[in-house]
Scaffold this motif. Structure first.
Motif: not given
Lengths: 113, 114
Positions: A95, A97-100
């Motif tokens: 993962r 720094d962003f959601n995925k």
């Protein structure tokens, strides 16, 4: 691009053998997180460990140990003295720094008595 | 109770039926996810919700319709599905959608479309 590769589709070992599950990742993020999950036949993915990109210390938890090496972009998982109850599909995930969450395709581990 | 609960565990439905999958998390998390797991395929992210707002729709066909009435509940409404939609549908939650937050998964709903 983010990608997780688990090259081992299926591994079979005999109980009490040690086994290492490989995980190689690709990311351009400077901060990222790596995970291992276990999926027994019941279906639920069970969280095992999270490792932050800035912490390369290896970790040991009982019979489980994890080897994180940024130089080779690998986050390998070793089970020592395997047991039949370790039989499951194991997923490595990344993962940024962003959601995925990006999951590998999984490695099926068969531990035979 | 377990952290993330999914119901039903198994579902068989015809292609003309309408059904809903339910997910509930008791972890106080703000983000919830739907994943699809087909045989011999990687986990596919379908939808992401953060504080009840949809933040990602991963090109999912409109026959799958998510609903998130609050941060603890997530639904997946199904209608006019195809046999290739048969799969294990997994719900997950995490504290936030960013940062060092692992996802916790439910046991999944095994869906068979006939």
């Amino acid at each position: 691009a983010q990608k997780v590769t688990q090259a081992q589709t299926e591994i079979s070992v005999v109980e009490k053998e040690d086994v290492t599950l490989d995980c190689v990742y690709e990311t351009r993020d400077t901060t990222y997180y790596l995970f291992w999950y276990k999926q027994p036949p019941s279906g639920e993915l069970v969280f095992l460990i999270r490792r932050n990109s800035f912490d390369e210390q290896n970790e040991i938890s009982g019979r489980y140990s994890w080897n994180f090496q940024k130089s080779t972009s690998s986050f390998n998982f070793t089970i020592t003295a395997s047991q039949v109850v370790d039989s499951a599909v194991y997923f490595c995930a990344l993962r940024g720094d962003f959601n995925k969450f990006y999951f590998g395709s999984g490695t099926k581990l068969n531990v035979k008595p | 109770e377990t952290g993330v609960t999914q119901t039903p565990r198994h579902l068989v439905m015809g292609m003309t039926n309408k059904k809903s999958l339910k997910c509930e998390q008791h972890l106080g998390h703000n983000a919830m996810y739907w994943y699809k797991q087909s045989a011999k395929k990687p986990l596919e992210l379908m939808f992401v919700y953060n504080f009840k707002e949809q933040t990602e729709n991963n090109s999912v066909p409109s026959r799958f319709s998510p609903e998130c009435p609050n941060s603890s509940h997530l639904f997946l409404h199904l209608h006019t599905l195809q046999p290739e939609d048969s799969a294990l549908y997994l719900c997950a939650s995490s504290r936030d959608i960013q940062g060092p937050n692992e996802a916790f998964f439910g046991q999944g709903t095994r869906l068979t479309v006939v």
